[in-house]
Design a protein around this motif. Structure first.
Motif, PDB file in Angstrom:
ATOM      1  N   CYS A  94      28.928  63.059  33.439  1.00 34.57           N
ATOM      2  CA  CYS A  94      29.357  64.544  32.949  1.00 34.57           C
ATOM      3  C   CYS A  94      30.044  65.459  33.164  1.00 34.57           C
ATOM      4  O   CYS A  94      31.496  64.771  33.379  1.00 34.57           O
ATOM      5  CB  CYS A  94      28.020  65.235  33.830  1.00 34.57           C
ATOM      6  N   THR A  95      30.905  66.861  31.865  1.00 35.60           N
ATOM      7  CA  THR A  95      32.017  66.811  32.178  1.00 35.60           C
ATOM      8  C   THR A  95      31.468  68.480  31.571  1.00 35.60           C
ATOM      9  O   THR A  95      30.302  68.810  31.204  1.00 35.60           O
ATOM     10  CB  THR A  95      33.248  66.628  30.197  1.00 35.60           C
ATOM     11  N   CYS A  96      32.033  69.441  31.795  1.00 34.58           N
ATOM     12  CA  CYS A  96      33.224  70.966  32.142  1.00 34.58           C
ATOM     13  C   CYS A  96      33.193  71.366  30.220  1.00 34.58           C
ATOM     14  O   CYS A  96      33.422  72.073  30.761  1.00 34.58           O
ATOM     15  CB  CYS A  96      32.037  71.887  33.118  1.00 34.58           C
ATOM     16  N   SER A  97      32.805  70.954  29.752  1.00 31.35           N
ATOM     17  CA  SER A  97      33.466  70.252  27.934  1.00 31.35           C
ATOM     18  C   SER A  97      32.277  70.919  27.126  1.00 31.35           C
ATOM     19  O   SER A  97      31.785  69.933  27.597  1.00 31.35           O
ATOM     20  CB  SER A  97      34.269  70.019  27.535  1.00 31.35           C
ATOM     21  N   LEU A  98      33.187  71.611  25.991  1.00 35.39           N
ATOM     22  CA  LEU A  98      32.629  72.442  25.210  1.00 35.39           C
ATOM     23  C   LEU A  98      32.853  70.719  23.691  1.00 35.39           C
ATOM     24  O   LEU A  98      32.359  70.842  22.711  1.00 35.39           O
ATOM     25  CB  LEU A  98      32.972  73.443  24.393  1.00 35.39           C
ATOM     26  N   GLU A  99      33.750  69.889  24.379  1.00 36.89           N
ATOM     27  CA  GLU A  99      34.349  69.589  23.304  1.00 36.89           C
ATOM     28  C   GLU A  99      33.784  68.262  23.211  1.00 36.89           C
ATOM     29  O   GLU A  99      33.899  67.491  24.317  1.00 36.89           O
ATOM     30  CB  GLU A  99      36.183  69.069  23.504  1.00 36.89           C
ATOM     31  N   LYS A 100      32.910  67.753  21.937  1.00 36.81           N
ATOM     32  CA  LYS A 100      32.895  66.710  22.306  1.00 36.81           C
ATOM     33  C   LYS A 100      33.565  65.694  21.607  1.00 36.81           C
ATOM     34  O   LYS A 100      32.530  64.450  22.515  1.00 36.81           O
ATOM     35  CB  LYS A 100      31.904  66.621  20.689  1.00 36.81           C
ATOM     36  N   ALA A 101      34.548  65.290  21.683  1.00 35.65           N
ATOM     37  CA  ALA A 101      35.285  64.308  22.201  1.00 35.65           C
ATOM     38  C   ALA A 101      35.278  63.801  23.873  1.00 35.65           C
ATOM     39  O   ALA A 101      35.441  62.370  24.265  1.00 35.65           O
ATOM     40  CB  ALA A 101      36.852  64.620  21.776  1.00 35.65           C
ATOM     41  N   GLU A 102      35.264  64.808  23.722  1.00 34.65           N
ATOM     42  CA  GLU A 102      34.700  64.640  26.239  1.00 34.65           C
ATOM     43  C   GLU A 102      33.619  64.577  26.408  1.00 34.65           C
ATOM     44  O   GLU A 102      32.619  64.594  27.542  1.00 34.65           O
ATOM     45  CB  GLU A 102      35.320  65.907  26.911  1.00 34.65           C
ATOM     46  N   GLY A 103      32.126  64.730  25.177  1.00 32.68           N
ATOM     47  CA  GLY A 103      30.979  64.483  25.582  1.00 32.68           C
ATOM     48  C   GLY A 103      30.178  63.602  24.997  1.00 32.68           C
ATOM     49  O   GLY A 103      30.170  62.429  25.375  1.00 32.68           O
ATOM     50  N   GLU A 104      29.684  63.984  23.528  1.00 29.44           N
ATOM     51  CA  GLU A 104      29.096  62.803  22.903  1.00 29.44           C
ATOM     52  C   GLU A 104      29.510  61.308  22.593  1.00 29.44           C
ATOM     53  O   GLU A 104      29.284  60.502  22.131  1.00 29.44           O
ATOM     54  CB  GLU A 104      28.000  63.595  21.457  1.00 29.44           C
ATOM     55  N   LEU A 105      31.062  62.065  21.828  1.00 27.76           N
ATOM     56  CA  LEU A 105      31.801  60.956  21.087  1.00 27.76           C
ATOM     57  C   LEU A 105      32.366  59.523  22.469  1.00 27.76           C
ATOM     58  O   LEU A 105      31.675  58.286  22.396  1.00 27.76           O
ATOM     59  CB  LEU A 105      32.947  60.664  20.824  1.00 27.76           C
ATOM     60  N   GLN A 106      32.459  60.375  23.728  1.00 29.01           N
ATOM     61  CA  GLN A 106      32.734  59.298  24.749  1.00 29.01           C
ATOM     62  C   GLN A 106      31.768  58.107  25.246  1.00 29.01           C
ATOM     63  O   GLN A 106      31.261  57.567  25.106  1.00 29.01           O
ATOM     64  CB  GLN A 106      33.317  60.455  25.651  1.00 29.01           C
ATOM     65  N   ALA A 107      30.656  59.288  25.502  1.00 22.47           N
ATOM     66  CA  ALA A 107      29.165  58.300  25.451  1.00 22.47           C
ATOM     67  C   ALA A 107      29.183  57.707  24.415  1.00 22.47           C
ATOM     68  O   ALA A 107      28.848  56.512  24.758  1.00 22.47           O
ATOM     69  CB  ALA A 107      28.087  59.429  25.744  1.00 22.47           C
ATOM     70  N   ASP A 108      29.280  58.350  23.477  1.00 27.14           N
ATOM     71  CA  ASP A 108      28.901  56.622  22.150  1.00 27.14           C
ATOM     72  C   ASP A 108      29.135  55.893  22.362  1.00 27.14           C
ATOM     73  O   ASP A 108      28.957  54.611  22.335  1.00 27.14           O
ATOM     74  CB  ASP A 108      28.802  57.473  20.967  1.00 27.14           C
ATOM     75  N   ALA A 109      30.575  56.102  22.532  1.00 26.41           N
ATOM     76  CA  ALA A 109      31.915  55.104  22.858  1.00 26.41           C
ATOM     77  C   ALA A 109      31.489  53.738  23.700  1.00 26.41           C
ATOM     78  O   ALA A 109      31.711  52.645  24.224  1.00 26.41           O
ATOM     79  CB  ALA A 109      33.114  55.718  22.743  1.00 26.41           C
ATOM     80  N   PHE A 110      30.782  54.616  24.881  1.00 27.65           N
ATOM     81  CA  PHE A 110      30.842  53.954  26.330  1.00 27.65           C
ATOM     82  C   PHE A 110      29.682  52.799  25.719  1.00 27.65           C
ATOM     83  O   PHE A 110      29.770  51.721  25.962  1.00 27.65           O
ATOM     84  CB  PHE A 110      30.671  54.691  27.172  1.00 27.65           C
ATOM     85  N   ARG A 111      29.251  53.419  25.122  1.00 26.85           N
ATOM     86  CA  ARG A 111      27.092  52.631  24.526  1.00 26.85           C
ATOM     87  C   ARG A 111      27.956  51.234  24.140  1.00 26.85           C
ATOM     88  O   ARG A 111      26.805  50.801  24.268  1.00 26.85           O
ATOM     89  CB  ARG A 111      26.350  53.472  24.335  1.00 26.85           C
ATOM     90  N   ASP A 112      28.494  52.021  23.267  1.00 30.10           N
ATOM     91  CA  ASP A 112      28.740  50.583  22.355  1.00 30.10           C
ATOM     92  C   ASP A 112      30.032  49.701  22.781  1.00 30.10           C
ATOM     93  O   ASP A 112      29.622  48.235  22.964  1.00 30.10           O
ATOM     94  CB  ASP A 112      30.182  51.389  21.263  1.00 30.10           C
ATOM     95  N   ARG A 113      30.583  49.837  23.561  1.00 25.43           N
ATOM     96  CA  ARG A 113      31.746  49.036  24.392  1.00 25.43           C
ATOM     97  C   ARG A 113      30.064  47.890  25.107  1.00 25.43           C
ATOM     98  O   ARG A 113      31.116  47.251  25.651  1.00 25.43           O
ATOM     99  CB  ARG A 113      32.679  49.981  24.821  1.00 25.43           C
ATOM    100  N   HIS A 114      29.611  48.475  25.209  1.00 32.85           N
ATOM    101  CA  HIS A 114      28.946  47.648  26.651  1.00 32.85           C
ATOM    102  C   HIS A 114      27.698  47.378  26.073  1.00 32.85           C
ATOM    103  O   HIS A 114      26.728  47.638  26.977  1.00 32.85           O
ATOM    104  CB  HIS A 114      29.086  48.688  28.166  1.00 32.85           C
ATOM    105  N   SER A 115      27.180  47.522  24.381  1.00 32.72           N
ATOM    106  CA  SER A 115      26.145  47.361  24.233  1.00 32.72           C
ATOM    107  C   SER A 115      25.559  45.811  25.363  1.00 32.72           C
ATOM    108  O   SER A 115      25.876  44.500  24.799  1.00 32.72           O
ATOM    109  CB  SER A 115      25.868  46.920  22.612  1.00 32.72           C
ATOM    110  N   GLY A 116      23.915  46.069  24.810  1.00 36.22           N
ATOM    111  CA  GLY A 116      23.227  44.945  26.471  1.00 36.22           C
ATOM    112  C   GLY A 116      23.694  44.647  27.903  1.00 36.22           C
ATOM    113  O   GLY A 116      23.334  44.461  28.580  1.00 36.22           O
ATOM    114  N   LYS A 117      25.160  46.088  28.514  1.00 41.68           N
ATOM    115  CA  LYS A 117      24.791  46.039  29.617  1.00 41.68           C
ATOM    116  C   LYS A 117      24.330  47.245  30.326  1.00 41.68           C
ATOM    117  O   LYS A 117      23.698  47.055  31.399  1.00 41.68           O
ATOM    118  CB  LYS A 117      26.691  45.815  30.025  1.00 41.68           C
ATOM    119  N   VAL A 118      24.399  48.155  28.935  1.00 43.57           N
ATOM    120  CA  VAL A 118      23.713  49.478  29.508  1.00 43.57           C
ATOM    121  C   VAL A 118      23.012  49.811  28.717  1.00 43.57           C
ATOM    122  O   VAL A 118      22.811  50.169  27.090  1.00 43.57           O
ATOM    123  CB  VAL A 118      24.435  50.521  29.580  1.00 43.57           C
TER     124      VAL A 118
END
Length: 458
Positions: A383-407
């Motif tokens: 979580c982040t207390c930010s309105l910036e999608k670069a610190e929220g949705e985009l960061q979460a999307d990238a994490f899921r893509d990097r660890h596909s099959g593990k999370v």
């Protein structure tokens, strides 16, 4: 002005810090000093207003004067863009640099005249006195007087066509919110920032009862929002540790871990401890990790008042290694904090676009590190207390893509967030915005901007 005149206004041997014996002068001077430190030197407002280590002049003031300083600086920062535009209209040419506190003195006076219930004559008189006291500002005290008196006469014409939402939002933030949420939502976010945040409490139990006892109401499932503000320490339940101050939106990420009773849970970047308290009160065995020993000390003090037992660790997460995997991890990652502008109006003026990029690299690194700190089948909430999608949705999307099959993503359900489906994105993330409704079916709005994503380690 001749030398004799100068000697009368500032006699030899007198320090520039001596002040006229006029009620409210010291508070206005401190307000201008703090405003300048925030806007020009990019010092966080919380640090300037810290009761033990903040601005020396602020710490020397009586309680009522401290409240006045907070009100003036808050209004000056919330309306900074408007005030700058008004000043530009009032001046024939820009005020030169190296003129002491002239600009800050004017901002403080205008904030009082337009946005606070303070008579014009008091704001103008003290502003002129302040300019006369400042060696570099002294040559401009006539300008200060003239500008403010003209504002008093012409205020209706000067402010009639202003666009407060646009003016009080830095260009880069306006662009970010417009691109991320659309023009209409960007304006609603900016409008919400014009008002001070409500005071929300998280309670250990029975929120309905505490709402009745404290003249508040329950919002966002189980937070208590007070109708009036006052000294927190004087409220019922403070001494016995029945509750703690925490914005309603900030209380949601910890709830996404579900029933944590008896589980080993890591609260990372934990200070000042609102989420730590939630987890401990829910029966978790909490390890609270933070890089700042000073902030952890404050967290410990809060836990003592609340009678909650937690383990604290002072460490940089880039160096920390847990002794064994946790059942769940809550990563409240370092971020730009643009979701907290309602309560921290300095954020809009001290943060810059490069902060988002720099912090994004840290968020990326920490997410990858904590993946192995949770047992298979365990939960990770980022979580982040930010309105910036670069610190929220985009960061979460990238994490899921990097660890596909593990999370795998575990989508948020509306019932977990007080039956408020508008707090959930199409992808199943939690996304709170400052203007969002805080109670289902009612026009009670306002909360911090927050993002959270929940993952399960496969």
């Amino acid at each position: 002005m001749n030398n004799r005149g100068n000697s009368r206004s500032a006699p030899s041997g007198k320090k520039e810090s001596q002040q006229p014996d006029k009620p409210g002068f010291a508070a206005r001077k401190v307000a201008a000093d703090i405003l300048g430190n925030v806007v020009h030197k990019k010092r966080p407002l919380d640090g300037e207003l810290d009761a033990s280590s903040g601005h020396a002049g602020f710490r020397a003031l009586a309680g009522n004067d401290r409240s006045l300083v907070r009100a003036i600086v808050g209004a000056s920062l919330r309306r900074h863009g408007e005030i700058s535009e008004i000043l530009e209209r009032l001046l024939d040419r820009p005020i030169p640099e190296k003129t002491g506190r002239v600009v800050d003195i004017l901002h403080v006076a205008i904030a009082q005249m337009l946005f606070l219930d303070i008579p014009d004559r008091a704001a103008v008189s003290i502003a002129v006195d302040h300019a006369a006291l400042d060696r570099r500002a002294r040559p401009y005290k006539g300008l200060v007087n003239g500008v403010l008196r003209r504002l008093g006469r012409e205020r209706s014409d000067l402010v009639s066509d202003l666009d407060p939402e646009r003016l009080n939002t830095p260009d880069w933030l306006w662009q970010s919110w417009t691109e991320g949420y659309g023009a209409e939502t960007a304006r609603r976010i900016a409008s919400a920032h014009q008002s001070e945040a409500a005071l929300d409490l998280s309670v250990k139990s029975d929120p309905e009862s505490w709402a009745e006892r404290l003249d508040g109401r329950v919002v966002v499932r189980s937070s208590v929002r007070l109708k009036r503000k006052g000294a927190v320490e004087a409220l019922e339940g403070y001494e016995e540790g029945a509750w703690w101050v925490q914005d309603a939106a900030a209380s949601l990420p910890a709830r996404l871990l579900g029933d944590v009773h008896g589980q080993r849970v890591a609260d990372l970047c934990a200070a000042p401890g609102g989420k730590t308290a939630q987890l401990a009160a829910a029966g978790a065995e909490v390890t609270a990790v933070d890089i700042s020993k000073g902030r952890l000390k404050r967290l410990d003090e809060n836990m003592q008042r609340l009678n909650l037992a937690v383990q604290t660790v002072a460490s940089d997460l880039r160096d920390y290694v847990p002794a064994a995997p946790f059942d769940a991890v809550l990563l409240d990652a370092p971020c730009s904090a643009t979701g907290t502008i309602r309560r921290h109006p300095d954020v809009a003026w001290i943060k810059k676009p490069y902060d988002i990029e720099k912090l994004g690299d840290i968020q990326h690194l920490l997410l990858d590190r904590v993946l192995d700190w949770v047992r298979p089948g365990g939960l990770i909430v980022y979580c982040t207390c930010s309105l910036e999608k670069a610190e929220g949705e985009l960061q979460a999307d990238a994490f899921r893509d990097r660890h596909s099959g593990k999370v795998e993503l575990v989508p948020v359900d509306a019932q977990e967030v007080g039956g408020l489906p508008h707090l959930i994105s199409e992808d199943g993330y939690l996304r709170c915005l400052p203007h969002h409704k805080a109670v289902a079916g009612e026009e009670i709005r306002g909360m911090d901007g927050f993002f959270a994503a929940r993952f399960r380690r496969s």
